[in-house]
Each structure stands twice: as C-alpha cells, then as structure tokens.
Design a protein around this motif. Structure first.
Motif, PDB file in Angstrom:
ATOM      1  N   TYR A   1       0.830  -1.215   0.000  1.00 56.37           N
ATOM      2  CA  TYR A   1       0.000   0.000   0.000  1.00 56.37           C
ATOM      3  C   TYR A   1       0.859   1.258   0.000  1.00 56.37           C
ATOM      4  O   TYR A   1       0.404   2.360  -0.289  1.00 56.37           O
ATOM      5  N   PHE A   2       2.153   1.072   0.311  1.00 61.61           N
ATOM      6  CA  PHE A   2       3.055   2.203   0.433  1.00 61.61           C
ATOM      7  C   PHE A   2       3.316   2.870  -0.933  1.00 61.61           C
ATOM      8  O   PHE A   2       3.441   4.088  -1.020  1.00 61.61           O
ATOM      9  N   LEU A   3       3.366   2.066  -1.995  1.00 58.71           N
ATOM     10  CA  LEU A   3       3.713   2.602  -3.325  1.00 58.71           C
ATOM     11  C   LEU A   3       2.648   3.568  -3.861  1.00 58.71           C
ATOM     12  O   LEU A   3       2.998   4.660  -4.338  1.00 58.71           O
ATOM     13  N   PRO A   4       1.349   3.224  -3.813  1.00 57.41           N
ATOM     14  CA  PRO A   4       0.355   4.225  -4.257  1.00 57.41           C
ATOM     15  C   PRO A   4       0.362   5.491  -3.407  1.00 57.41           C
ATOM     16  O   PRO A   4       0.067   6.578  -3.906  1.00 57.41           O
ATOM     17  N   ILE A   5       0.719   5.345  -2.113  1.00 61.67           N
ATOM     18  CA  ILE A   5       0.778   6.543  -1.255  1.00 61.67           C
ATOM     19  C   ILE A   5       1.925   7.454  -1.701  1.00 61.67           C
ATOM     20  O   ILE A   5       1.774   8.676  -1.774  1.00 61.67           O
ATOM     21  N   ILE A   6       3.065   6.866  -2.054  1.00 61.76           N
ATOM     22  CA  ILE A   6       4.192   7.675  -2.565  1.00 61.76           C
ATOM     23  C   ILE A   6       3.780   8.373  -3.862  1.00 61.76           C
ATOM     24  O   ILE A   6       4.058   9.557  -4.077  1.00 61.76           O
ATOM     25  N   PHE A   7       3.083   7.615  -4.719  1.00 63.41           N
ATOM     26  CA  PHE A   7       2.620   8.198  -5.984  1.00 63.41           C
ATOM     27  C   PHE A   7       1.697   9.394  -5.718  1.00 63.41           C
ATOM     28  O   PHE A   7       1.818  10.441  -6.360  1.00 63.41           O
ATOM     29  N   ALA A   8       0.792   9.223  -4.766  1.00 61.11           N
ATOM     30  CA  ALA A   8      -0.146  10.313  -4.438  1.00 61.11           C
ATOM     31  C   ALA A   8       0.602  11.528  -3.904  1.00 61.11           C
ATOM     32  O   ALA A   8       0.251  12.676  -4.213  1.00 61.11           O
ATOM     33  N   TYR A   9       1.656  11.286  -3.127  1.00 62.93           N
ATOM     34  CA  TYR A   9       2.429  12.397  -2.569  1.00 62.93           C
ATOM     35  C   TYR A   9       3.138  13.193  -3.677  1.00 62.93           C
ATOM     36  O   TYR A   9       3.094  14.428  -3.702  1.00 62.93           O
ATOM     37  N   VAL A  10       3.754  12.468  -4.615  1.00 61.23           N
ATOM     38  CA  VAL A  10       4.458  13.155  -5.717  1.00 61.23           C
ATOM     39  C   VAL A  10       3.451  13.885  -6.605  1.00 61.23           C
ATOM     40  O   VAL A  10       3.707  14.998  -7.088  1.00 61.23           O
ATOM     41  N   LEU A  11       2.281  13.265  -6.791  1.00 60.93           N
ATOM     42  CA  LEU A  11       1.226  13.920  -7.583  1.00 60.93           C
ATOM     43  C   LEU A  11       0.783  15.222  -6.922  1.00 60.93           C
ATOM     44  O   LEU A  11       0.614  16.251  -7.590  1.00 60.93           O
ATOM     45  N   LEU A  12       0.612  15.179  -5.609  1.00 57.94           N
ATOM     46  CA  LEU A  12       0.213  16.382  -4.869  1.00 57.94           C
ATOM     47  C   LEU A  12       1.270  17.476  -5.016  1.00 57.94           C
ATOM     48  O   LEU A  12       0.953  18.657  -5.215  1.00 57.94           O
ATOM     49  N   LEU A  13       2.522  17.071  -4.952  1.00 59.06           N
ATOM     50  CA  LEU A  13       3.630  18.017  -5.131  1.00 59.06           C
ATOM     51  C   LEU A  13       3.560  18.676  -6.515  1.00 59.06           C
ATOM     52  O   LEU A  13       3.770  19.882  -6.658  1.00 59.06           O
ATOM     53  N   CYS A  14       3.250  17.869  -7.524  1.00 61.70           N
ATOM     54  CA  CYS A  14       3.129  18.379  -8.903  1.00 61.70           C
ATOM     55  C   CYS A  14       2.018  19.419  -9.005  1.00 61.70           C
ATOM     56  O   CYS A  14       2.207  20.496  -9.586  1.00 61.70           O
ATOM     57  N   VAL A  15       0.860  19.067  -8.448  1.00 62.30           N
ATOM     58  CA  VAL A  15      -0.310  19.945  -8.594  1.00 62.30           C
ATOM     59  C   VAL A  15      -0.086  21.265  -7.855  1.00 62.30           C
ATOM     60  O   VAL A  15      -0.383  22.349  -8.383  1.00 62.30           O
ATOM     61  N   ILE A  16       0.473  21.184  -6.652  1.00 62.01           N
ATOM     62  CA  ILE A  16       0.735  22.420  -5.886  1.00 62.01           C
ATOM     63  C   ILE A  16       1.776  23.278  -6.612  1.00 62.01           C
ATOM     64  O   ILE A  16       1.620  24.501  -6.738  1.00 62.01           O
ATOM     65  N   SER A  17       2.811  22.639  -7.134  1.00 60.77           N
ATOM     66  CA  SER A  17       3.849  23.392  -7.855  1.00 60.77           C
ATOM     67  C   SER A  17       3.281  24.024  -9.120  1.00 60.77           C
ATOM     68  O   SER A  17       3.639  25.148  -9.483  1.00 60.77           O
TER      69      SER A  17
END
Ligand SMILES: [Zn+2]
Ligand SMILES: [Zn+2]
Length: 324
Positions: free
Chosen positions: A82-98
C-alpha cells in the motif's frame, strides 16, 4: 474602481488602489497602463493572459493519474504494497501544488511608475527625458580587475522605471519581471524571482511522477505475466491501461527530465535561461557570470532557498502615502 481613500481615511492609500480589480478581472492601474496581467478568484490566481494552457498541463497530469488510481493502484495496493500508491499520491500532490504556484502566482512583477509625467515632450516620446543608458560597475572577484563586469541598469519605456540588473520586460506579461528566467507558454506566466523554485519543483516532480508511473505499471504487467505464466502480449491484454500508462510515463517524463537537468546546470553556474542564451552570442573569452559564487551548492541554494521576495502586486498590508 473602489475608492480606497474613503476606506482608509484621508492621507492613506491602500495598495489595492493601485492594483484594484474591476469587473473585467484586470487590476485597474495595470489595465490603464496596458498590462496583460489578469487575476482570478479574488487575486488568488494570476495569469498573463486568457490562454489558460496551464489547464491542459493539469489535464495531462490528472487524467493519467486518475486512470492509475482507477486501474493500477488498487491492484498494487492489494498485491505488492500500500506504500507505493501513497508515494505516488504524494508526488502527484507536489506536482499539482507546484503547478498552481508557478502558473498562478506573481513571478516578480515590478510595479509601474503610475506618476507619469504629462509634459508635452513626455507625451510625444515617453521616457525621453530619462533614457540615458546607465551602467553599474560590479567588482567581481572572479575575473581580472582590469576587466570589470558592467551590469546594465536600463530604463523601461513601457513601465517607466529603472529596472534592476536581472529584470527584463516581458512582452507577453507586459511588465518588467525581476530575475526573469523565461516566459513559459504552457504555464502562461513568466518564471521569475518569486516562482522559479515552484517551476523547478514542478519539472522535477513531473519527472519523478513519470518514472514512478512507468515503474509501477510495468511491474503490474510483469507480475501478471508471472502469475498467469502467460506471454507478454497476454499479460498486456489483461492490463491494457497499465501498459498504456507505462508508455505514457516514459514519453511524458523525457521533456521535464531534460528541462530539470538544464536548470540544474544553469543554477550551478549562477545563471538563468536568458543570461545563458545571451552569453552564447559572445565569444568564450568575453563571457561573464557575475552572479556565480564559484560554489555550486551555494549557487543552487541561493536560487532555491533564498527568502521569498514580497509581491509588489499583492501586498497584504496598507501603505501610507507620503507627501514629498
Ligand atoms: Zn517594463
Ligand atoms: Zn511573461
């Protein structure tokens, strides 16, 4: 245009008086001075025009990310970690905020001179009374003292200001931008002193997002192939969306990766894009990098970690007009 003098009392002017928003969503004073700046959502989003290509960039990120969460992430969550989709979501959030911060924030617009001379000579030739070229000599230890570096401080005849050495007038934004790196057509905003770090974070996180999506989607297809003991084609037929996303991730990460490496190269040299391109016009012997501290880490930290400059167009406070 709201009367700020009434609101703040006689002798006081709100900053918003200079940048008040009218019904066309343009700051009033900018509008009268032909600036292209437009603000949306009560100043929370600022853009240099009506071509909102940033929405296309957002779609290019969010649609494949949605497909990933719909088709690939549940399988990875249940079968790998379950850790891998959470990492993906974190990087995605970083992209959207940036993306939001780099496309919708003030890049470092320098306020125009709103106290314009009205003499006849000024009307005929704006700035004619004050356009003598000015250069400031910088004592640069990097080079021979007999050959000092001259930093030109130019007068902008559009904004009618003497702009700082690293500021440039952007035709698209119709404003002088401090530390202008380039005007990004995809974000429809200049990349300048206030949003460069968000832009760099965007391209870097986009690269990682592409790698992560490609890796996880290929992993999905590969493990399916092993579990079913089938051929690669049969495994792709079992997870066609994952395979398509893996290919999309490879193609989509090429450009942001190249751009990230290019900007790491520029930052390490103490230059920005425009300064680098201008330096290519002269011979190697004539090239100067006056902002290079001769320390790569310091050069990069100076750009990414320096205190963020205030926005002259969105000051939260109230300034008091002084009689000179
Ligand atoms: Zn200007
Ligand atoms: Zn611009």
């Amino acid at each position: 245009m709201p009367n700020s003098t009434d609101e703040h009392g006689p002798g006081q002017r709100g900053v918003e008086q200079y940048f008040a928003v009218d019904s066309s969503n343009r700051p009033q004073e900018y509008n009268s001075l032909r600036s292209a700046t437009i603000v949306y959502l009560q100043k929370y989003v600022q853009s240099s025009g009506k071509k909102l290509y940033a929405i296309l960039v957002f779609a290019a990120i969010s649609v494949p990310a949605g497909l990933f969460f719909g088709f690939t992430a549940p399988w990875i969550w249940n079968n790998i970690s379950y850790f891998l989709p959470i990492i993906f979501a974190y990087v995605l959030l970083l992209c959207v905020i940036s993306l939001y911060r780099s496309a919708g924030s003030d890049p470092g617009v320098l306020p125009r001179n709103i106290h314009i001379e009205t003499s006849e000579s000024e009307k005929k030739d704006p700035g004619s009374s004050n356009v003598a070229p000015l250069s400031v000599t910088v004592n640069c230890r990097q080079y021979d003292e007999d050959r000092p570096v001259y930093l030109p401080i130019n007068y902008c005849t559009v904004c009618r200001i003497w702009r700082p050495a690293r500021a440039i007038h952007c035709r698209e934004c119709d404003s002088c931008i401090d530390f202008m790196d380039h005007h990004c057509v995809w974000l429809n905003n200049c990349i300048g002193v206030r949003n460069y770090r968000y832009f760099f974070c965007l391209i870097l996180s986009l690269s990682f997002l592409g790698y992560l999506m490609t890796s996880l989607c290929f992993l999905h297809v590969f493990i399916l192939k092993r579990q079913k003991s089938s051929t690669t084609i049969a495994a792709i037929r079992l997870a066609p969306v994952s395979f398509a996303l893996a290919v999309y991730g490879i193609v989509g990460s090429i450009y942001p990766t190249a751009l990230s490496l290019y900007h790491i190269f520029l930052m390490s040299r103490g230059e920005n894009t425009i300064e680098f391109l201008r330096s290519q016009r002269v011979t190697k012997l004539e090239r100067r990098r006056p902002y290079d501290t001769r320390n790569i880490q310091r050069n990069i930290l100076y750009v990414l970690c320096a205190p963020k400059r205030i926005s002259y167009t969105r000051s939260p406070g109230i300034v008091e007009a002084r009689e000179c």
